[in-house]
Design a protein around this motif. Structure first.
Motif, PDB file in Angstrom:
ATOM      1  N   GLN A 102      18.019 -29.798  -6.083  1.00 27.24           N
ATOM      2  CA  GLN A 102      18.150 -28.578  -5.283  1.00 27.24           C
ATOM      3  C   GLN A 102      19.580 -28.058  -5.298  1.00 27.24           C
ATOM      4  OE1 GLN A 102      15.781 -26.899  -4.461  1.00 27.24           O
ATOM      5  NE2 GLN A 102      14.103 -27.972  -3.479  1.00 27.24           N
ATOM      6  N   ALA A 103      20.554 -28.973  -5.243  1.00 23.23           N
ATOM      7  CA  ALA A 103      21.953 -28.550  -5.268  1.00 23.23           C
ATOM      8  C   ALA A 103      22.299 -27.903  -6.605  1.00 23.23           C
ATOM      9  CB  ALA A 103      22.863 -29.747  -5.009  1.00 23.23           C
ATOM     10  N   PHE A 104      21.852 -28.522  -7.701  1.00 26.29           N
ATOM     11  CA  PHE A 104      22.111 -27.943  -9.021  1.00 26.29           C
ATOM     12  C   PHE A 104      21.427 -26.582  -9.162  1.00 26.29           C
ATOM     13  CE2 PHE A 104      22.764 -32.445 -10.704  1.00 26.29           C
ATOM     14  CZ  PHE A 104      24.126 -32.285 -10.888  1.00 26.29           C
ATOM     15  N   ARG A 105      20.203 -26.482  -8.692  1.00 20.27           N
ATOM     16  CA  ARG A 105      19.453 -25.226  -8.834  1.00 20.27           C
ATOM     17  C   ARG A 105      20.116 -24.101  -8.055  1.00 20.27           C
ATOM     18  NH1 ARG A 105      13.223 -25.845  -8.060  1.00 20.27           N
ATOM     19  NH2 ARG A 105      13.370 -26.466 -10.258  1.00 20.27           N
ATOM     20  N   THR A 106      20.558 -24.393  -6.834  1.00 18.48           N
ATOM     21  CA  THR A 106      21.219 -23.372  -6.017  1.00 18.48           C
ATOM     22  C   THR A 106      22.504 -22.898  -6.673  1.00 18.48           C
ATOM     23  OG1 THR A 106      20.285 -24.296  -3.983  1.00 18.48           O
ATOM     24  CG2 THR A 106      22.231 -22.900  -3.755  1.00 18.48           C
ATOM     25  N   ALA A 107      23.304 -23.841  -7.175  1.00 17.62           N
ATOM     26  CA  ALA A 107      24.563 -23.471  -7.830  1.00 17.62           C
ATOM     27  C   ALA A 107      24.306 -22.677  -9.108  1.00 17.62           C
ATOM     28  CB  ALA A 107      25.368 -24.727  -8.138  1.00 17.62           C
ATOM     29  N   ASP A 108      23.283 -23.051  -9.852  1.00 22.00           N
ATOM     30  CA  ASP A 108      22.958 -22.370 -11.109  1.00 22.00           C
ATOM     31  C   ASP A 108      22.592 -20.915 -10.861  1.00 22.00           C
ATOM     32  OD1 ASP A 108      22.071 -22.073 -13.917  1.00 22.00           O
ATOM     33  OD2 ASP A 108      20.064 -22.068 -13.040  1.00 22.00           O
ATOM     34  N   ARG A 109      21.821 -20.655  -9.812  1.00 24.00           N
ATOM     35  CA  ARG A 109      21.381 -19.285  -9.522  1.00 24.00           C
ATOM     36  C   ARG A 109      22.561 -18.360  -9.248  1.00 24.00           C
ATOM     37  NH1 ARG A 109      16.502 -20.832  -5.300  1.00 24.00           N
ATOM     38  NH2 ARG A 109      14.895 -21.279  -6.865  1.00 24.00           N
ATOM     39  N   GLN A 110      23.597 -18.900  -8.623  1.00 22.10           N
ATOM     40  CA  GLN A 110      24.721 -18.078  -8.214  1.00 22.10           C
ATOM     41  C   GLN A 110      25.826 -18.040  -9.260  1.00 22.10           C
ATOM     42  OE1 GLN A 110      24.670 -16.173  -5.575  1.00 22.10           O
ATOM     43  NE2 GLN A 110      26.719 -15.330  -5.902  1.00 22.10           N
ATOM     44  N   ALA A 111      26.097 -19.178  -9.903  1.00 22.60           N
ATOM     45  CA  ALA A 111      27.257 -19.283 -10.786  1.00 22.60           C
ATOM     46  C   ALA A 111      26.906 -19.320 -12.264  1.00 22.60           C
ATOM     47  CB  ALA A 111      28.072 -20.529 -10.422  1.00 22.60           C
ATOM     48  N   GLY A 112      25.622 -19.460 -12.605  1.00 17.54           N
ATOM     49  CA  GLY A 112      25.237 -19.587 -14.004  1.00 17.54           C
ATOM     50  C   GLY A 112      25.265 -21.038 -14.445  1.00 17.54           C
ATOM     51  N   GLY A 113      24.557 -21.307 -15.545  1.00 14.28           N
ATOM     52  CA  GLY A 113      24.387 -22.688 -15.975  1.00 14.28           C
ATOM     53  C   GLY A 113      25.522 -23.258 -16.797  1.00 14.28           C
ATOM     54  N   GLY A 114      26.411 -22.395 -17.324  1.00 13.12           N
ATOM     55  CA  GLY A 114      27.440 -22.859 -18.232  1.00 13.12           C
ATOM     56  C   GLY A 114      28.327 -23.938 -17.657  1.00 13.12           C
TER      57      GLY A 114
END
Length: 305
Positions: free
Chosen positions: A5-17
């Motif tokens: 969940q933490a990774f998914r939330t960060a990915d949505r806002q900051a991108g996966g790179g």
């Protein structure tokens, strides 16, 4: 699952790179050893599948499509080993989506059908069924099959209406905003541009600001659709919203969509507002390139025309 969940939330806002290395390290150092533990449970295999799929999406967002495909290939048997059939079907949907992004509609149709076959053997998850039917519609539209594409889109809409507000959190999310954007892309491929624009506008209205990448991609899609209809004023209005987005979003995929948008605007550069917009777009691209210099594949580092 908390890490997911933490990774998914960060990915949505900051991108996966910026997150890809963290996810793969977590998989290698924390999850991997538990897979070979004699006391490992199906839940561990499910978590491994979810994070491996997530690593695939982050690789795709970083412009590494071949790596993304390998992650999805590894995620599917992990999901099967967990016994979680909807999770396996969700990974098939991700593989279908990646095939579309890499220009292989036949493979996209295959993986959407594979996902639907898997989903038929497990518990029915309405949002997952909606996603699978939508991927099927996208692939069929890209393959030039309008009638089955529209039928699949209708099935997706019907499934999404049955979806409760909260479903299995480990599945890749698919909500009304995502459906609206994908519908716009289907209808655009079928040359139904006015309907496509309406769906893209709806996607923007529905998408919350916390989903920065999805919101930006929706706006790029709408600007592109306005250009396809030769509505320069509307395209410029939406385009200016695109350029106002946070440049720190770590997404090579966004950078490539900006390049495509530039290509569409270029034939209209004799129009002074378009020339001014293209200058701003080039400045924005250079700023994003500097921020993403360590992530951009060599094939994306060409100079802006």
């Amino acid at each position: 699952m908390a890490a997911m969940q933490a990774f998914r939330t960060a990915d949505r806002q900051a991108g996966g790179g910026r997150l890809y290395t963290s996810v793969t390290s977590h998989l290698r150092d924390t999850i991997g050893p538990r897979l070979v533990d004699a006391d490992s449970t199906p839940h561990v295999f499910a978590v491994a599948a979810v994070l491996t799929e997530m690593a695939g999406w982050m690789a795709h967002d970083s412009g590494q499509d071949a790596t993304a495909g390998r992650h999805f290939t590894r995620a599917l048997p992990l999901a099967r080993a967990s016994g979680d059939i909807p999770l396996a079907a969700s990974i098939a949907a991700s593989t279908s989506h990646l095939a579309l992004q890499t220009g292989d509609p036949a493979s996209a149709v295959h993986w959407a059908r594979t996902g639907l076959d898997l989903a038929d053997d497990g518990p029915r998850v309405p949002s997952l069924m909606a996603r699978l039917h939508t991927m099927s519609a996208r692939a069929l539209a890209a393959a030039g099959e309008p009638t089955p594409a529209l039928a699949a889109l209708q099935r997706a809409e019907e499934a999404l209406r049955r979806a409760p507000e909260t479903e299995r959190p480990w599945l890749s999310p698919f909500d009304a905003a995502a459906f609206a954007l994908e519908s716009a892309l289907v209808l655009s491929d079928l040359n139904r541009h006015d309907e496509a624009r309406a769906h893209a506008e709806h996607a923007i209205r529905l998408r919350e600001a916390s989903r920065a990448r999805s919101l930006l991609l929706s706006r790029i899609t709408l600007a592109s659709l306005h250009l396809g209809c030769n509505d320069l004023d509307a395209a410029l209005t939406v385009g200016n919203d695109v350029l106002a987005a946070d440049p720190n979003l770590g997404s090579i995929r966004v950078l490539r969509h900006l390049d495509d948008l530039r290509t569409q605007f270029t034939p209209h550069r004799s129009h002074p507002p378009v020339r001014a917009f293209l200058t701003r777009l080039d400045d924005t691209r250079r700023a994003r390139m500097l921020l993403l210099a360590d992530l951009v594949p060599a094939t994306s580092k060409g100079t802006t025309p």
